[in-house]
Design a protein around this motif. Structure first.
Motif, PDB file in Angstrom:
ATOM      1  N   GLU A   5      46.732  32.241  39.661  1.00 31.64           N
ATOM      2  CA  GLU A   5      48.130  32.535  39.308  1.00 31.64           C
ATOM      3  C   GLU A   5      49.048  31.382  39.717  1.00 31.64           C
ATOM      4  O   GLU A   5      49.917  30.966  38.937  1.00 31.64           O
ATOM      5  CB  GLU A   5      48.538  33.833  40.014  1.00 31.64           C
ATOM      6  CG  GLU A   5      49.912  34.353  39.650  1.00 31.64           C
ATOM      7  CD  GLU A   5      50.169  35.711  40.287  1.00 31.64           C
ATOM      8  OE1 GLU A   5      50.491  36.654  39.577  1.00 31.64           O
ATOM      9  OE2 GLU A   5      50.049  35.838  41.528  1.00 31.64           O
TER      10      GLU A   5
ATOM     11  N   LYS B 188      59.225  43.193  32.097  1.00 27.72           N
ATOM     12  CA  LYS B 188      59.273  41.726  31.948  1.00 27.72           C
ATOM     13  C   LYS B 188      58.760  41.278  30.577  1.00 27.72           C
ATOM     14  O   LYS B 188      59.358  40.411  29.947  1.00 27.72           O
ATOM     15  CB  LYS B 188      58.462  41.053  33.068  1.00 27.72           C
ATOM     16  CG  LYS B 188      58.949  41.387  34.475  1.00 27.72           C
ATOM     17  CD  LYS B 188      58.116  40.698  35.535  1.00 27.72           C
ATOM     18  CE  LYS B 188      56.678  41.129  35.607  1.00 27.72           C
ATOM     19  NZ  LYS B 188      56.427  42.461  36.196  1.00 27.72           N
TER      20      LYS B 188
ATOM     21  N   ARG C 257      45.717  47.215  35.410  1.00 28.89           N
ATOM     22  CA  ARG C 257      46.475  46.673  36.544  1.00 28.89           C
ATOM     23  C   ARG C 257      45.747  47.054  37.840  1.00 28.89           C
ATOM     24  O   ARG C 257      45.979  48.127  38.402  1.00 28.89           O
ATOM     25  CB  ARG C 257      47.890  47.225  36.563  1.00 28.89           C
ATOM     26  CG  ARG C 257      48.814  46.637  35.492  1.00 28.89           C
ATOM     27  CD  ARG C 257      50.186  47.226  35.640  1.00 28.89           C
ATOM     28  NE  ARG C 257      51.219  46.536  34.904  1.00 28.89           N
ATOM     29  CZ  ARG C 257      51.716  46.954  33.725  1.00 28.89           C
ATOM     30  NH1 ARG C 257      51.237  48.025  33.147  1.00 28.89           N
ATOM     31  NH2 ARG C 257      52.692  46.286  33.150  1.00 28.89           N
ATOM     32  N   PRO C 258      44.889  46.165  38.334  1.00 32.57           N
ATOM     33  CA  PRO C 258      44.057  46.524  39.497  1.00 32.57           C
ATOM     34  C   PRO C 258      44.884  46.939  40.715  1.00 32.57           C
ATOM     35  O   PRO C 258      44.463  47.812  41.477  1.00 32.57           O
ATOM     36  CB  PRO C 258      43.292  45.229  39.794  1.00 32.57           C
ATOM     37  CG  PRO C 258      43.436  44.377  38.585  1.00 32.57           C
ATOM     38  CD  PRO C 258      44.667  44.786  37.888  1.00 32.57           C
ATOM     39  N   ILE C 259      46.052  46.337  40.892  1.00 31.55           N
ATOM     40  CA  ILE C 259      46.855  46.631  42.082  1.00 31.55           C
ATOM     41  C   ILE C 259      47.433  48.048  42.030  1.00 31.55           C
ATOM     42  O   ILE C 259      47.525  48.727  43.057  1.00 31.55           O
ATOM     43  CB  ILE C 259      48.017  45.605  42.203  1.00 31.55           C
ATOM     44  CG1 ILE C 259      47.473  44.191  42.403  1.00 31.55           C
ATOM     45  CG2 ILE C 259      49.004  45.994  43.292  1.00 31.55           C
ATOM     46  CD1 ILE C 259      47.158  43.808  43.827  1.00 31.55           C
TER      47      ILE C 259
ATOM     48  N   ASP D 262      50.371  36.179  32.974  1.00 34.11           N
ATOM     49  CA  ASP D 262      49.075  36.868  33.020  1.00 34.11           C
ATOM     50  C   ASP D 262      48.199  36.463  31.840  1.00 34.11           C
ATOM     51  O   ASP D 262      46.989  36.287  31.982  1.00 34.11           O
ATOM     52  CB  ASP D 262      49.271  38.389  33.007  1.00 34.11           C
ATOM     53  CG  ASP D 262      49.597  38.934  34.384  1.00 34.11           C
ATOM     54  OD1 ASP D 262      49.413  38.201  35.377  1.00 34.11           O
ATOM     55  OD2 ASP D 262      50.028  40.095  34.475  1.00 34.11           O
TER      56      ASP D 262
ATOM     57  N   PHE E 285      42.424  35.677  42.349  1.00 35.54           N
ATOM     58  CA  PHE E 285      43.446  35.845  41.304  1.00 35.54           C
ATOM     59  C   PHE E 285      44.711  35.081  41.671  1.00 35.54           C
ATOM     60  O   PHE E 285      45.296  34.391  40.830  1.00 35.54           O
ATOM     61  CB  PHE E 285      43.759  37.333  41.095  1.00 35.54           C
ATOM     62  CG  PHE E 285      44.916  37.549  40.161  1.00 35.54           C
ATOM     63  CD1 PHE E 285      44.755  37.401  38.786  1.00 35.54           C
ATOM     64  CD2 PHE E 285      46.174  37.863  40.646  1.00 35.54           C
ATOM     65  CE1 PHE E 285      45.827  37.569  37.915  1.00 35.54           C
ATOM     66  CE2 PHE E 285      47.255  38.033  39.791  1.00 35.54           C
ATOM     67  CZ  PHE E 285      47.076  37.883  38.417  1.00 35.54           C
ATOM     68  N   ARG E 286      45.129  35.178  42.936  1.00 35.41           N
ATOM     69  CA  ARG E 286      46.383  34.512  43.343  1.00 35.41           C
ATOM     70  C   ARG E 286      46.281  32.987  43.218  1.00 35.41           C
ATOM     71  O   ARG E 286      47.265  32.323  42.912  1.00 35.41           O
ATOM     72  CB  ARG E 286      46.761  34.905  44.773  1.00 35.41           C
ATOM     73  CG  ARG E 286      47.082  36.381  44.982  1.00 35.41           C
ATOM     74  CD  ARG E 286      48.275  36.856  44.195  1.00 35.41           C
ATOM     75  NE  ARG E 286      48.451  38.308  44.277  1.00 35.41           N
ATOM     76  CZ  ARG E 286      49.093  39.039  43.376  1.00 35.41           C
ATOM     77  NH1 ARG E 286      49.639  38.472  42.312  1.00 35.41           N
ATOM     78  NH2 ARG E 286      49.201  40.337  43.518  1.00 35.41           N
TER      79      ARG E 286
ATOM     80  N   GLY F 284      53.845  37.678  36.515  1.00 32.36           N
ATOM     81  CA  GLY F 284      53.218  38.903  37.011  1.00 32.36           C
ATOM     82  C   GLY F 284      53.997  39.406  38.227  1.00 32.36           C
ATOM     83  O   GLY F 284      54.643  38.624  38.938  1.00 32.36           O
ATOM     84  N   GLY F 285      53.913  40.704  38.458  1.00 35.24           N
ATOM     85  CA  GLY F 285      54.705  41.324  39.515  1.00 35.24           C
ATOM     86  C   GLY F 285      54.429  40.829  40.924  1.00 35.24           C
ATOM     87  O   GLY F 285      55.249  41.021  41.829  1.00 35.24           O
ATOM     88  N   GLY F 286      53.280  40.169  41.119  1.00 34.22           N
ATOM     89  CA  GLY F 286      52.941  39.714  42.465  1.00 34.22           C
ATOM     90  C   GLY F 286      53.326  38.265  42.744  1.00 34.22           C
ATOM     91  O   GLY F 286      53.165  37.780  43.877  1.00 34.22           O
TER      92      GLY F 286
ATOM     93  N   ARG G 295      57.744  44.380  48.907  1.00 36.62           N
ATOM     94  CA  ARG G 295      57.913  43.118  48.182  1.00 36.62           C
ATOM     95  C   ARG G 295      59.381  42.774  47.932  1.00 36.62           C
ATOM     96  O   ARG G 295      59.675  41.673  47.448  1.00 36.62           O
ATOM     97  CB  ARG G 295      57.211  43.212  46.835  1.00 36.62           C
ATOM     98  CG  ARG G 295      55.709  43.260  46.907  1.00 36.62           C
ATOM     99  CD  ARG G 295      55.141  43.434  45.510  1.00 36.62           C
ATOM    100  NE  ARG G 295      53.700  43.215  45.469  1.00 36.62           N
ATOM    101  CZ  ARG G 295      52.991  43.200  44.361  1.00 36.62           C
ATOM    102  NH1 ARG G 295      53.599  43.414  43.213  1.00 36.62           N
ATOM    103  NH2 ARG G 295      51.692  42.983  44.397  1.00 36.62           N
TER     104      ARG G 295
ATOM    105  N   ILE H 126      42.275  40.255  33.593  1.00 39.44           N
ATOM    106  CA  ILE H 126      42.810  40.331  34.960  1.00 39.44           C
ATOM    107  C   ILE H 126      41.897  41.217  35.817  1.00 39.44           C
ATOM    108  O   ILE H 126      41.564  40.879  36.958  1.00 39.44           O
ATOM    109  CB  ILE H 126      44.250  40.916  34.951  1.00 39.44           C
ATOM    110  CG1 ILE H 126      45.201  40.057  34.092  1.00 39.44           C
ATOM    111  CG2 ILE H 126      44.774  41.094  36.380  1.00 39.44           C
ATOM    112  CD1 ILE H 126      45.629  38.751  34.679  1.00 39.44           C
TER     113      ILE H 126
ATOM    114  N   MET I  34      55.719  45.472  38.769  1.00 40.47           N
ATOM    115  CA  MET I  34      54.971  45.986  37.610  1.00 40.47           C
ATOM    116  C   MET I  34      55.771  47.093  36.935  1.00 40.47           C
ATOM    117  O   MET I  34      56.351  47.947  37.614  1.00 40.47           O
ATOM    118  CB  MET I  34      53.638  46.596  38.095  1.00 40.47           C
ATOM    119  CG  MET I  34      52.641  45.591  38.597  1.00 40.47           C
ATOM    120  SD  MET I  34      51.197  46.408  39.353  1.00 40.47           S
ATOM    121  CE  MET I  34      51.812  46.763  41.001  1.00 40.47           C
TER     122      MET I  34
ATOM    123  N   PHE J  88      39.890  40.120  39.271  1.00 41.41           N
ATOM    124  CA  PHE J  88      40.000  40.852  40.544  1.00 41.41           C
ATOM    125  C   PHE J  88      38.624  41.330  41.006  1.00 41.41           C
ATOM    126  O   PHE J  88      38.292  41.247  42.195  1.00 41.41           O
ATOM    127  CB  PHE J  88      40.941  42.058  40.397  1.00 41.41           C
ATOM    128  CG  PHE J  88      42.367  41.778  40.760  1.00 41.41           C
ATOM    129  CD1 PHE J  88      43.210  41.118  39.875  1.00 41.41           C
ATOM    130  CD2 PHE J  88      42.887  42.169  41.989  1.00 41.41           C
ATOM    131  CE1 PHE J  88      44.539  40.852  40.198  1.00 41.41           C
ATOM    132  CE2 PHE J  88      44.214  41.908  42.325  1.00 41.41           C
ATOM    133  CZ  PHE J  88      45.042  41.254  41.427  1.00 41.41           C
TER     134      PHE J  88
END
Ligand code: S3P
Length: 164
Positions: free
Chosen positions: A59, A13, A116-118, A32, A55-56, A76-78, A134, A43, A9, A47
């Motif tokens: 995704e 990007k 951004r929930p994460i 996203d 969400f995953r 997305g970053g994840g 990660r 998003i 994140m 979540f």
């Protein structure tokens, strides 16, 4: 896809994908954004209602569907944290570019962002720890690693030079 951007994140990007699209004359897709449009929810709402697991799933479905489309994909970053996604990225012919950002910069960019929930409740140390956890996943998917602590123009030039 012709080119896929991955990274933590706040690594840029979205910005870099837009600039690359303009320079290369290719359509740009934000994963996203695809998820939000498909689910007809933000998003944050996904979540809240379905948790990160929900969400995953969305995704991975969105990634699999988008890979066949032409253009540049900002993920997305994840995305690389999921095994199925890593397999999709590794199997796909498009070059995968990792935008590598300093955690301090990522923190400055995402800390005020409630969407951004994460990242929402993380301090700098926690965000840096998440990024570190990660890192091996990011590396395992990347065909090219670009230092994203540079100006957008330099980043875009490096990417274009590499593939010409
Ligand atoms: C996430 C990153 C976000 C978005 C979601 C989860 C993550 O995308 O997909 O909030 O787990 O790193 P950006 O990298 O565009 O912020």
């Amino acid at each position: 896809m012709d080119l896929i951007l991955i990274g933590f994140m706040g690594s840029g990007k979205t910005t870099i994908s837009q600039l690359l699209g303009e320079r290369l004359g290719l359509p740009v897709t934000d994963l996203d954004q695809v998820i939000v449009e498909t689910a007809e929810r933000s998003i944050a709402a996904i979540f809240a209602e379905q948790g990160e697991v929900g969400f995953r799933l969305l995704e991975t479905q969105a990634l699999a569907a988008q890979l066949d489309q032409p253009g540049i994909l900002a993920t997305g970053g994840g995305v690389p944290t999921q095994e199925q996604n890593r397999e999709l990225l590794q199997r796909h012919a498009a070059p995968v570019i990792l935008l590598e950002i300093a955690p301090e910069t990522a923190y400055e960019r995402v800390k005020a962002d409630k969407h951004r929930p994460i990242a929402k409740n993380l301090n700098l140390a926690e965000l840096a720890a998440l990024k570190a956890s990660r890192q091996a996943y990011y590396q395992s998917c990347a065909d090219l690693v670009v230092d994203a602590n540079q100006t957008p123009e330099t980043i875009v030039n490096e990417i274009i030079d590499y593939f010409q």
